[in-house]
Motif scaffolding. Sequence first.
Motif, PDB file in Angstrom:
ATOM      1  N   TYR A 311      22.344  11.704  13.380  1.00 52.86           N
ATOM      2  CA  TYR A 311      22.297  11.284  14.777  1.00 52.86           C
ATOM      3  C   TYR A 311      21.546   9.967  14.973  1.00 52.86           C
ATOM      4  N   MET A 312      20.984   9.421  13.905  1.00 55.57           N
ATOM      5  CA  MET A 312      20.235   8.178  14.027  1.00 55.57           C
ATOM      6  C   MET A 312      21.155   6.998  14.316  1.00 55.57           C
ATOM      7  N   GLU A 313      20.665   6.090  15.146  1.00 55.42           N
ATOM      8  CA  GLU A 313      21.440   4.912  15.516  1.00 55.42           C
ATOM      9  C   GLU A 313      20.873   3.632  14.900  1.00 55.42           C
ATOM     10  N   THR A 314      19.772   3.738  14.171  1.00 52.93           N
ATOM     11  CA  THR A 314      19.162   2.578  13.527  1.00 52.93           C
ATOM     12  C   THR A 314      19.068   2.816  12.024  1.00 52.93           C
ATOM     13  N   THR A 315      18.844   1.741  11.291  1.00 57.91           N
ATOM     14  CA  THR A 315      18.627   1.839   9.844  1.00 57.91           C
ATOM     15  C   THR A 315      17.129   1.901   9.587  1.00 57.91           C
ATOM     16  N   PRO A 316      16.647   2.915   8.869  1.00 57.26           N
ATOM     17  CA  PRO A 316      15.208   3.031   8.608  1.00 57.26           C
ATOM     18  C   PRO A 316      14.664   1.836   7.824  1.00 57.26           C
ATOM     19  N   MET A 317      13.374   1.609   7.940  1.00 55.66           N
ATOM     20  CA  MET A 317      12.730   0.498   7.242  1.00 55.66           C
ATOM     21  C   MET A 317      12.791   0.680   5.726  1.00 55.66           C
ATOM     22  N   TYR A 318      12.845   1.920   5.287  1.00 53.26           N
ATOM     23  CA  TYR A 318      12.964   2.221   3.859  1.00 53.26           C
ATOM     24  C   TYR A 318      13.572   3.617   3.730  1.00 53.26           C
ATOM     25  N   PRO A 319      14.210   3.918   2.601  1.00 49.51           N
ATOM     26  CA  PRO A 319      14.879   5.220   2.458  1.00 49.51           C
ATOM     27  C   PRO A 319      13.882   6.359   2.293  1.00 49.51           C
ATOM     28  N   ALA A 320      14.239   7.525   2.805  1.00 54.35           N
ATOM     29  CA  ALA A 320      13.356   8.692   2.728  1.00 54.35           C
ATOM     30  C   ALA A 320      13.095   9.113   1.288  1.00 54.35           C
ATOM     31  N   SER A 321      14.025   8.821   0.406  1.00 56.78           N
ATOM     32  CA  SER A 321      13.901   9.267  -0.990  1.00 56.78           C
ATOM     33  C   SER A 321      12.669   8.707  -1.683  1.00 56.78           C
ATOM     34  N   VAL A 322      12.181   7.542  -1.253  1.00 59.37           N
ATOM     35  CA  VAL A 322      11.028   6.940  -1.933  1.00 59.37           C
ATOM     36  C   VAL A 322       9.737   7.694  -1.634  1.00 59.37           C
ATOM     37  N   LEU A 323       9.784   8.623  -0.696  1.00 56.66           N
ATOM     38  CA  LEU A 323       8.588   9.397  -0.343  1.00 56.66           C
ATOM     39  C   LEU A 323       8.404  10.634  -1.229  1.00 56.66           C
ATOM     40  N   GLU A 324       9.400  10.964  -2.012  1.00 58.60           N
ATOM     41  CA  GLU A 324       9.377  12.228  -2.739  1.00 58.60           C
ATOM     42  C   GLU A 324       8.214  12.340  -3.712  1.00 58.60           C
ATOM     43  N   ASN A 325       7.807  11.240  -4.338  1.00 56.19           N
ATOM     44  CA  ASN A 325       6.710  11.286  -5.304  1.00 56.19           C
ATOM     45  C   ASN A 325       5.351  11.008  -4.674  1.00 56.19           C
ATOM     46  N   CYS A 326       5.331  10.840  -3.360  1.00 60.74           N
ATOM     47  CA  CYS A 326       4.052  10.594  -2.691  1.00 60.74           C
ATOM     48  C   CYS A 326       3.274  11.895  -2.548  1.00 60.74           C
ATOM     49  N   GLU A 327       1.959  11.762  -2.555  1.00 59.54           N
ATOM     50  CA  GLU A 327       1.064  12.918  -2.548  1.00 59.54           C
ATOM     51  C   GLU A 327       0.204  12.906  -1.291  1.00 59.54           C
ATOM     52  N   LEU A 328       0.108  14.030  -0.627  1.00 55.14           N
ATOM     53  CA  LEU A 328      -0.705  14.117   0.588  1.00 55.14           C
ATOM     54  C   LEU A 328      -2.189  13.926   0.279  1.00 55.14           C
ATOM     55  N   LYS A 329      -2.855  13.255   1.199  1.00 55.06           N
ATOM     56  CA  LYS A 329      -4.307  13.075   1.092  1.00 55.06           C
ATOM     57  C   LYS A 329      -4.981  14.317   1.678  1.00 55.06           C
ATOM     58  N   TYR A 330      -5.177  15.306   0.829  1.00 54.50           N
ATOM     59  CA  TYR A 330      -5.802  16.540   1.299  1.00 54.50           C
ATOM     60  C   TYR A 330      -7.285  16.322   1.590  1.00 54.50           C
ATOM     61  N   TYR A 331      -7.840  17.256   2.309  1.00 57.92           N
ATOM     62  CA  TYR A 331      -9.274  17.265   2.610  1.00 57.92           C
ATOM     63  C   TYR A 331     -10.046  17.388   1.297  1.00 57.92           C
ATOM     64  N   ILE A 332     -10.975  16.475   1.035  1.00 57.15           N
ATOM     65  CA  ILE A 332     -11.699  16.476  -0.242  1.00 57.15           C
ATOM     66  C   ILE A 332     -13.124  17.001  -0.121  1.00 57.15           C
ATOM     67  N   GLY A 333     -13.510  17.438   1.077  1.00 54.13           N
ATOM     68  CA  GLY A 333     -14.782  18.125   1.257  1.00 54.13           C
ATOM     69  C   GLY A 333     -15.984  17.347   0.757  1.00 54.13           C
ATOM     70  N   ASP A 334     -16.789  18.008  -0.061  1.00 55.12           N
ATOM     71  CA  ASP A 334     -18.032  17.412  -0.547  1.00 55.12           C
ATOM     72  C   ASP A 334     -17.798  16.207  -1.449  1.00 55.12           C
ATOM     73  N   ASN A 335     -16.581  16.067  -1.987  1.00 57.96           N
ATOM     74  CA  ASN A 335     -16.289  14.924  -2.855  1.00 57.96           C
ATOM     75  C   ASN A 335     -16.091  13.628  -2.082  1.00 57.96           C
ATOM     76  N   LYS A 336     -16.085  13.724  -0.767  1.00 59.00           N
ATOM     77  CA  LYS A 336     -15.933  12.529   0.065  1.00 59.00           C
ATOM     78  C   LYS A 336     -16.999  11.495  -0.249  1.00 59.00           C
ATOM     79  N   LYS A 337     -18.206  11.946  -0.527  1.00 62.33           N
ATOM     80  CA  LYS A 337     -19.304  11.009  -0.820  1.00 62.33           C
ATOM     81  C   LYS A 337     -19.042  10.239  -2.111  1.00 62.33           C
TER      82      LYS A 337
END
Length: 348
Positions: A311-337
């Motif tokens: 249903y999209m009417e525009t071309t995305p800035m980059y393809p969704a497939s390049v996100l597959e190997n990306c890793e979420l920045k989870y909460y790192i708790g005490d390691n933040k320091k």
Amino acid sequence: MVKTHIKYTAAFLFLSAAGVFLTSCSKKKTLNIYTWTYYAPTDVVEAFEKEYDCDVVITEYDSNETMFLKLLYGGAGSFDIVFPSQDYVEILMNKNMLQPVNQELFTNKDKINPKILEKATYDPEMKYAVPYYFGASGISVNKTKVKGTYERTWNIFADPQFKGRASMMNDYREVIGDALKYKGFSVCTKNKSELKDACTHIQKYWKPNIVKFDAEGFGKDFANGNLWLCQGYAEVIYGEVPEEEWDEKIDFFIPESGGPSYLDSMCILKDSSQRDLATQFINYIHEPENYAKFLDFFRFPCFVNPEAEQYMETTPMYPASVLENCELKYYIGDNKKDYSDQWEKIIN
């Protein structure tokens, strides 16, 4: 990204002849949403109001920290839905500040990409958090300034042809995360040796070429030619470069290794009395036709709700497939320091 949609529906009628003062107030329900600036498509929100005969009031924030502090110190009772990123979803869950989504009303649950739920390990069944948008920063090269070849990895920042013309974000989870990914480590590592290895690489090989760490103005500097190489979000770069120059000027990519990423989700606050209406809003957003309007507004790639792509009417800035190997920045708790201490050594 500022969008505020507020309606006042109370009306007053004074009948002097009868000596009676009446106040006529709308019987409509009100849904209070606390979200990132410009993050809710106006036409979709207005269509939801009409279909469910309700009023939607949107209040905006510019950072997860701002949102969390407001909720923590007395603001939680003012809102029904909030849009935190992954680490703050974990924090809100741990602090028992959320209530479950009504699964019976969440009929579009099957529209959510199973791949994003694999990444959302803190709530893979969407009991408390329904994914809204999954994105990541990447690398932008100004093709009009660079004549030679260049490495398409995070180590491009070690390339001397970009010396004095490169910038990275002023965000330690992003920059250190890029180096960790380049080294083959997790962006959330708690291993101090791995963290030191990545940060030493930044200081020794990347920093000599970087003119500044900047999370706001790099788009303008890229557009006017002062910067030839930027790490940051695609929408910042594309938002500053005229559309007719995009193909000629911008080479945006996310390295094959992936990088740090974020996942904003829709959550219902514990003190909300509008659980069902809130769930209906979440479900309405994930009607593919509605979700496509959100993606079109930003030219975002379609990863979270794959059916919306048709249903999209525009071309995305980059393809969704390049996100597959990306890793979420989870909460790192005490390691933040550990991360912030290493970051101070890098920027000073």
